[in-house]
Design a protein around this motif. Structure first.
Motif, PDB file in Angstrom:
ATOM      1  N   UNK A   1       0.837  -1.191   0.000  1.00 50.14           N
ATOM      2  CA  UNK A   1       0.000   0.000   0.000  1.00 50.14           C
ATOM      3  C   UNK A   1       0.877   1.248   0.000  1.00 50.14           C
ATOM      4  N   UNK A   2       0.652   2.110  -0.977  1.00 45.70           N
ATOM      5  CA  UNK A   2       1.427   3.336  -1.084  1.00 45.70           C
ATOM      6  C   UNK A   2       0.816   4.379  -0.150  1.00 45.70           C
TER       7      UNK A   2
ATOM      8  N   UNK B   1       2.994  12.422  -6.390  1.00 39.74           N
ATOM      9  CA  UNK B   1       2.467  11.447  -7.358  1.00 39.74           C
ATOM     10  C   UNK B   1       1.009  11.094  -7.051  1.00 39.74           C
ATOM     11  N   UNK B   2       0.217  12.110  -6.782  1.00 38.41           N
ATOM     12  CA  UNK B   2      -1.221  11.964  -6.531  1.00 38.41           C
ATOM     13  C   UNK B   2      -1.545  11.210  -5.245  1.00 38.41           C
ATOM     14  N   UNK B   3      -0.564  11.062  -4.366  1.00 40.95           N
ATOM     15  CA  UNK B   3      -0.788  10.443  -3.061  1.00 40.95           C
ATOM     16  C   UNK B   3      -0.752  11.541  -2.001  1.00 40.95           C
ATOM     17  N   UNK B   4      -1.732  11.537  -1.116  1.00 41.81           N
ATOM     18  CA  UNK B   4      -1.808  12.521  -0.048  1.00 41.81           C
ATOM     19  C   UNK B   4      -1.621  11.845   1.311  1.00 41.81           C
ATOM     20  N   UNK B   5      -0.959  12.558   2.219  1.00 45.39           N
ATOM     21  CA  UNK B   5      -0.926  12.109   3.590  1.00 45.39           C
ATOM     22  C   UNK B   5      -2.202  12.497   4.314  1.00 45.39           C
ATOM     23  N   UNK B   6      -2.283  12.117   5.583  1.00 43.13           N
ATOM     24  CA  UNK B   6      -3.496  12.369   6.369  1.00 43.13           C
ATOM     25  C   UNK B   6      -3.478  13.753   7.025  1.00 43.13           C
ATOM     26  N   UNK B   7      -2.339  14.395   7.030  1.00 41.12           N
ATOM     27  CA  UNK B   7      -2.231  15.736   7.592  1.00 41.12           C
ATOM     28  C   UNK B   7      -1.753  15.736   9.021  1.00 41.12           C
ATOM     29  N   UNK B   8      -1.097  16.824   9.402  1.00 38.61           N
ATOM     30  CA  UNK B   8      -0.673  17.026  10.778  1.00 38.61           C
ATOM     31  C   UNK B   8      -0.966  18.483  11.153  1.00 38.61           C
ATOM     32  N   UNK B   9      -1.531  18.683  12.322  1.00 45.06           N
ATOM     33  CA  UNK B   9      -1.983  19.998  12.737  1.00 45.06           C
ATOM     34  C   UNK B   9      -0.846  20.797  13.359  1.00 45.06           C
ATOM     35  N   UNK B  10      -0.678  22.014  12.875  1.00 45.09           N
ATOM     36  CA  UNK B  10       0.253  22.973  13.459  1.00 45.09           C
ATOM     37  C   UNK B  10      -0.564  24.127  14.025  1.00 45.09           C
TER      38      UNK B  10
ATOM     39  N   UNK C   1       7.552  13.941   6.394  1.00 38.94           N
ATOM     40  CA  UNK C   1       6.622  13.197   5.537  1.00 38.94           C
ATOM     41  C   UNK C   1       7.373  11.948   5.071  1.00 38.94           C
ATOM     42  N   UNK C   2       6.966  10.797   5.594  1.00 38.89           N
ATOM     43  CA  UNK C   2       7.650   9.551   5.274  1.00 38.89           C
ATOM     44  C   UNK C   2       6.793   8.709   4.341  1.00 38.89           C
ATOM     45  N   UNK C   3       7.408   8.266   3.275  1.00 34.37           N
ATOM     46  CA  UNK C   3       6.702   7.477   2.265  1.00 34.37           C
ATOM     47  C   UNK C   3       6.957   5.990   2.467  1.00 34.37           C
ATOM     48  N   UNK C   4       5.977   5.209   2.100  1.00 37.16           N
ATOM     49  CA  UNK C   4       6.134   3.748   2.140  1.00 37.16           C
ATOM     50  C   UNK C   4       5.348   3.149   0.996  1.00 37.16           C
ATOM     51  N   UNK C   5       5.730   1.955   0.618  1.00 42.06           N
ATOM     52  CA  UNK C   5       5.050   1.260  -0.462  1.00 42.06           C
ATOM     53  C   UNK C   5       5.594   1.559  -1.839  1.00 42.06           C
ATOM     54  N   UNK C   6       6.368   2.622  -1.955  1.00 43.16           N
ATOM     55  CA  UNK C   6       6.970   2.984  -3.241  1.00 43.16           C
ATOM     56  C   UNK C   6       8.098   3.969  -2.961  1.00 43.16           C
ATOM     57  N   UNK C   7       9.076   3.986  -3.842  1.00 39.23           N
ATOM     58  CA  UNK C   7      10.150   4.974  -3.734  1.00 39.23           C
ATOM     59  C   UNK C   7       9.716   6.252  -4.434  1.00 39.23           C
TER      60      UNK C   7
END
Length: 111
Positions: free
Chosen positions: A1-2, A98-107, A22-28
């Protein structure tokens, strides 16, 4: 899962600093442009800045000189160093690639 996962948000006083990751997983993602966005409730998501695979960066005028984007391709991670923070920087920050979004982090910038 990307997926992209942001971390590092929190509460900081005006003038303070934070570093988001921002850490990516599932793809480089090393060959992709990666970007940071932010969004306040009821407002459109806006681009904070981006970094290319070669390390070129560009920023929104509102953050230029205070926020710095970097990346560590070996760790599949992008960073957002935030200095001289202002109350108007209070937002949920998202990373994108690459059209992938994270879930967000509140500042939250507040005294």
């Amino acid at each position: 899962q990307v997926q992209l996962v942001e971390s590092g948000g929190g509460l900081v006083q005006p003038g303070g600093s934070l570093r988001l990751s921002c850490t990516a997983s599932g793809r480089t993602f090393s060959s992709y442009v990666m970007g940071w966005y932010r969004q306040a409730p009821g407002k459109q998501r806006e681009l904070v800045g981006f970094i290319t695979s070669g390390g070129f960066t560009n920023y929104a005028d509102s953050v230029r000189g205070r926020l710095t984007i970097s990346r560590d391709n070996a760790k599949n991670t992008m960073y957002l160093q935030m200095n001289s923070l202002k109350p108007e920087d209070t937002d949920v920050y998202y990373c994108n690639s690459a059209d992938v979004w994270g879930q967000g982090t509140l500042v939250t910038v507040s005294s």
